[in-house]
Design a protein around this motif. Structure first.
Motif, PDB file in Angstrom:
ATOM      1  N   ASP A   1       0.804  -1.147  -0.019  1.00  0.00           N
ATOM      2  CA  ASP A   1      -0.011  -0.054   0.016  1.00  0.00           C
ATOM      3  C   ASP A   1       0.858   1.234   0.014  1.00  0.00           C
ATOM      4  O   ASP A   1       1.416   1.484   0.971  1.00  0.00           O
ATOM      5  N   VAL A   2       1.079   1.748  -1.098  1.00  0.00           N
ATOM      6  CA  VAL A   2       1.962   2.948  -1.219  1.00  0.00           C
ATOM      7  C   VAL A   2       1.272   4.200  -0.481  1.00  0.00           C
ATOM      8  O   VAL A   2       2.467   4.941   0.190  1.00  0.00           O
ATOM      9  N   ASP A   3       0.201   4.461  -0.150  1.00  0.00           N
ATOM     10  CA  ASP A   3      -0.343   5.454   0.617  1.00  0.00           C
ATOM     11  C   ASP A   3       0.084   5.208   2.146  1.00  0.00           C
ATOM     12  O   ASP A   3      -0.045   6.208   2.937  1.00  0.00           O
ATOM     13  N   TRP A   4       0.229   3.907   2.483  1.00  0.00           N
ATOM     14  CA  TRP A   4       0.813   3.714   3.953  1.00  0.00           C
ATOM     15  C   TRP A   4       2.166   3.033   3.677  1.00  0.00           C
ATOM     16  O   TRP A   4       2.472   2.098   4.420  1.00  0.00           O
ATOM     17  N   HIS A   5       3.004   3.748   3.286  1.00  0.00           N
ATOM     18  CA  HIS A   5       4.492   3.484   3.204  1.00  0.00           C
ATOM     19  C   HIS A   5       4.911   2.017   2.676  1.00  0.00           C
ATOM     20  O   HIS A   5       5.807   1.461   3.602  1.00  0.00           O
ATOM     21  N   ASP A   6       4.117   1.593   1.915  1.00  0.00           N
ATOM     22  CA  ASP A   6       4.444   0.143   1.466  1.00  0.00           C
ATOM     23  C   ASP A   6       4.045  -1.020   2.246  1.00  0.00           C
ATOM     24  O   ASP A   6       4.971  -1.853   2.387  1.00  0.00           O
ATOM     25  N   ARG A   7       3.188  -0.878   3.295  1.00  0.00           N
ATOM     26  CA  ARG A   7       2.770  -1.809   4.105  1.00  0.00           C
ATOM     27  C   ARG A   7       2.113  -2.924   3.381  1.00  0.00           C
ATOM     28  O   ARG A   7       1.142  -2.501   2.665  1.00  0.00           O
ATOM     29  N   THR A   8       2.418  -4.013   3.631  1.00  0.00           N
ATOM     30  CA  THR A   8       1.585  -5.414   3.287  1.00  0.00           C
ATOM     31  C   THR A   8       0.535  -5.647   4.226  1.00  0.00           C
ATOM     32  O   THR A   8       0.902  -5.130   5.334  1.00  0.00           O
ATOM     33  N   PRO A   9      -0.215  -6.666   3.746  1.00  0.00           N
ATOM     34  CA  PRO A   9      -1.182  -7.033   4.883  1.00  0.00           C
ATOM     35  C   PRO A   9      -0.423  -7.620   5.946  1.00  0.00           C
ATOM     36  O   PRO A   9      -0.934  -7.351   7.257  1.00  0.00           O
ATOM     37  N   LEU A  10       0.535  -8.333   5.605  1.00  0.00           N
ATOM     38  CA  LEU A  10       1.373  -9.000   6.880  1.00  0.00           C
ATOM     39  C   LEU A  10       1.897  -7.963   7.718  1.00  0.00           C
ATOM     40  O   LEU A  10       2.086  -8.167   9.010  1.00  0.00           O
ATOM     41  N   HIS A  11       2.411  -6.809   7.359  1.00  0.00           N
ATOM     42  CA  HIS A  11       3.051  -5.623   8.177  1.00  0.00           C
ATOM     43  C   HIS A  11       1.615  -5.258   9.082  1.00  0.00           C
ATOM     44  O   HIS A  11       1.999  -5.149  10.362  1.00  0.00           O
ATOM     45  N   TRP A  12       0.456  -5.136   8.624  1.00  0.00           N
ATOM     46  CA  TRP A  12      -0.704  -4.715   9.621  1.00  0.00           C
ATOM     47  C   TRP A  12      -0.896  -5.621  10.516  1.00  0.00           C
ATOM     48  O   TRP A  12      -1.133  -5.318  11.619  1.00  0.00           O
ATOM     49  N   ALA A  13      -0.911  -7.026  10.224  1.00  0.00           N
ATOM     50  CA  ALA A  13      -1.092  -8.200  11.145  1.00  0.00           C
ATOM     51  C   ALA A  13       0.010  -8.288  12.304  1.00  0.00           C
ATOM     52  O   ALA A  13      -0.501  -8.341  13.486  1.00  0.00           O
ATOM     53  N   ALA A  14       1.257  -7.955  11.879  1.00  0.00           N
ATOM     54  CA  ALA A  14       2.236  -7.851  12.885  1.00  0.00           C
ATOM     55  C   ALA A  14       2.241  -6.755  13.657  1.00  0.00           C
ATOM     56  O   ALA A  14       2.135  -6.750  14.954  1.00  0.00           O
ATOM     57  N   ALA A  15       1.820  -5.457  13.271  1.00  0.00           N
ATOM     58  CA  ALA A  15       1.698  -4.207  13.986  1.00  0.00           C
ATOM     59  C   ALA A  15       0.599  -4.444  14.954  1.00  0.00           C
ATOM     60  O   ALA A  15       0.605  -3.848  16.011  1.00  0.00           O
ATOM     61  N   LYS A  16      -0.412  -5.084  14.574  1.00  0.00           N
ATOM     62  CA  LYS A  16      -1.772  -5.261  15.389  1.00  0.00           C
ATOM     63  C   LYS A  16      -1.730  -6.429  16.424  1.00  0.00           C
ATOM     64  O   LYS A  16      -2.619  -6.533  17.301  1.00  0.00           O
ATOM     65  N   GLY A  17      -0.657  -7.176  16.411  1.00  0.00           N
ATOM     66  CA  GLY A  17      -0.597  -8.314  17.378  1.00  0.00           C
ATOM     67  C   GLY A  17      -1.304  -9.513  16.968  1.00  0.00           C
ATOM     68  O   GLY A  17      -1.844 -10.337  17.838  1.00  0.00           O
ATOM     69  N   ARG A  18      -1.637  -9.668  15.435  1.00  0.00           N
ATOM     70  CA  ARG A  18      -2.638 -10.606  15.167  1.00  0.00           C
ATOM     71  C   ARG A  18      -1.927 -11.949  14.674  1.00  0.00           C
ATOM     72  O   ARG A  18      -1.770 -12.015  13.510  1.00  0.00           O
ATOM     73  N   SER A  19      -1.413 -12.668  15.486  1.00  0.00           N
ATOM     74  CA  SER A  19      -0.497 -13.918  15.046  1.00  0.00           C
ATOM     75  C   SER A  19      -1.374 -14.895  14.150  1.00  0.00           C
ATOM     76  O   SER A  19      -0.705 -15.563  13.286  1.00  0.00           O
ATOM     77  N   GLU A  20      -2.519 -15.095  14.753  1.00  0.00           N
ATOM     78  CA  GLU A  20      -3.409 -15.974  13.668  1.00  0.00           C
ATOM     79  C   GLU A  20      -3.453 -15.527  12.233  1.00  0.00           C
ATOM     80  O   GLU A  20      -3.503 -16.336  11.263  1.00  0.00           O
ATOM     81  N   LEU A  21      -3.532 -14.169  12.158  1.00  0.00           N
ATOM     82  CA  LEU A  21      -3.585 -13.790  10.718  1.00  0.00           C
ATOM     83  C   LEU A  21      -2.199 -13.763  10.109  1.00  0.00           C
ATOM     84  O   LEU A  21      -2.037 -13.881   8.775  1.00  0.00           O
ATOM     85  N   VAL A  22      -1.172 -13.542  10.925  1.00  0.00           N
ATOM     86  CA  VAL A  22       0.105 -13.708  10.437  1.00  0.00           C
ATOM     87  C   VAL A  22       0.247 -15.367   9.843  1.00  0.00           C
ATOM     88  O   VAL A  22       0.648 -15.260   8.595  1.00  0.00           O
ATOM     89  N   LYS A  23      -0.247 -16.173  10.541  1.00  0.00           N
ATOM     90  CA  LYS A  23      -0.208 -17.400   9.963  1.00  0.00           C
ATOM     91  C   LYS A  23      -1.084 -17.560   8.865  1.00  0.00           C
ATOM     92  O   LYS A  23      -0.507 -18.305   7.875  1.00  0.00           O
ATOM     93  N   LEU A  24      -2.301 -17.296   8.959  1.00  0.00           N
ATOM     94  CA  LEU A  24      -3.046 -17.445   7.820  1.00  0.00           C
ATOM     95  C   LEU A  24      -2.698 -16.694   6.528  1.00  0.00           C
ATOM     96  O   LEU A  24      -2.620 -17.322   5.601  1.00  0.00           O
ATOM     97  N   LEU A  25      -2.035 -15.374   6.552  1.00  0.00           N
ATOM     98  CA  LEU A  25      -1.386 -14.873   5.321  1.00  0.00           C
ATOM     99  C   LEU A  25      -0.190 -15.731   4.831  1.00  0.00           C
ATOM    100  O   LEU A  25      -0.287 -15.726   3.588  1.00  0.00           O
ATOM    101  N   VAL A  26       0.738 -15.959   5.732  1.00  0.00           N
ATOM    102  CA  VAL A  26       1.796 -16.798   5.219  1.00  0.00           C
ATOM    103  C   VAL A  26       1.458 -18.180   4.489  1.00  0.00           C
ATOM    104  O   VAL A  26       1.867 -18.383   3.240  1.00  0.00           O
ATOM    105  N   ASP A  27       0.413 -18.635   5.103  1.00  0.00           N
ATOM    106  CA  ASP A  27      -0.188 -19.931   4.634  1.00  0.00           C
ATOM    107  C   ASP A  27      -0.702 -19.720   3.181  1.00  0.00           C
ATOM    108  O   ASP A  27      -0.806 -20.717   2.393  1.00  0.00           O
ATOM    109  N   HIS A  28      -1.135 -18.409   2.861  1.00  0.00           N
ATOM    110  CA  HIS A  28      -1.625 -18.129   1.540  1.00  0.00           C
ATOM    111  C   HIS A  28      -0.680 -17.424   0.688  1.00  0.00           C
ATOM    112  O   HIS A  28      -1.276 -16.706  -0.180  1.00  0.00           O
ATOM    113  N   GLY A  29       0.357 -17.314   1.162  1.00  0.00           N
ATOM    114  CA  GLY A  29       1.441 -16.770   0.150  1.00  0.00           C
ATOM    115  C   GLY A  29       2.017 -15.581   0.525  1.00  0.00           C
ATOM    116  O   GLY A  29       2.942 -15.140  -0.311  1.00  0.00           O
ATOM    117  N   ALA A  30       1.740 -15.178   1.394  1.00  0.00           N
ATOM    118  CA  ALA A  30       2.419 -13.767   2.079  1.00  0.00           C
ATOM    119  C   ALA A  30       3.964 -13.961   2.230  1.00  0.00           C
ATOM    120  O   ALA A  30       4.096 -14.892   2.996  1.00  0.00           O
TER     121      ALA A  30
END
Length: 197
Positions: free
Chosen positions: A46-75
């Motif tokens: 996301d260029v408007d948010w300094h090139d953050r990916t969904p995985l960056h957001w999951a990490a910043a928000k403390g959402r381990s379950e989303l980190v796993k889910l995203l990586v399982d789907h190719g993040a």
């Protein structure tokens, strides 16, 4: 197939995708649906948010379950923001020990330095997250050891963000400011937070 490619193209044309928003909100079911249907690229920056990916957001928000889910789907956990932050940097800044443990278990590089030389451990220290800093002290060593072992065994790793490497080289050739006057991005942020208190 053509419809799926069109959906993906439309999703990439916007900056913050539906996936970014669902992850930032912590909506696991919606994230799972978006990933299952392939509506958005899990590695879209996301260029408007300094090139953050969904995985960056999951990490910043403390959402381990989303980190796993995203990586399982190719993040890719190696992708970096505009200043070189990995998901581990965002987790360390926010004091998200659970996410750091998850990223480490997924063999993310825990010792990557950003554009200014700050590692996730350094960010944890700056922001006073002692539990994260202690964990990262060990995780950095284990991360380097894993990379060496993988290299010897010929195991390919998700450790390099080609787009960011190109941007980094450009910034190093044409810095927007003097290195001598530089304060790390984390130190600047922390200073701003102190001023608001």
């Amino acid at each position: 197939m053509l419809l799926d490619l069109l959906k993906l193209h439309l999703c990439e044309a916007c900056s913050m995708t539906e996936l970014h928003e669902a992850v930032a909100l912590g909506d696991y079911d919606l994230v799972a649906e978006i990933l299952r249907t392939g509506r958005c690229d899990p590695n879209h920056k996301d260029v408007d948010w300094h090139d953050r990916t969904p995985l960056h957001w999951a990490a910043a928000k403390g959402r381990s379950e989303l980190v796993k889910l995203l990586v399982d789907h190719g993040a890719q956990h190696c992708l970096r923001s505009d200043v070189g932050w990995t998901p581990a940097h965002f987790a360390a800044e926010s004091g998200r020990l659970g996410v750091l443990r998850t990223l480490h278990s997924l063999h993310a590089a825990m010792d990557a330095a950003d554009l200014f030389g700050d590692t996730p451990k350094r960010l944890a220290e700056i922001y006073g997250h002692q539990d994260c800093s202690r964990f990262l002290e060990t995780a950095e060593v284990e991360s380097r050891s894993y990379r060496r072992t993988a290299a010897m065994k010929g195991i390919p790793l998700d450790q390099r963000d080609e787009d960011w490497e190109v941007k980094k080289e450009e910034l190093e050739r044409n810095p927007p400011y003097s290195r001598e006057n530089h304060t790390s991005s984390a130190q600047k942020k922390k200073g701003k937070k102190r001023g608001k208190q």
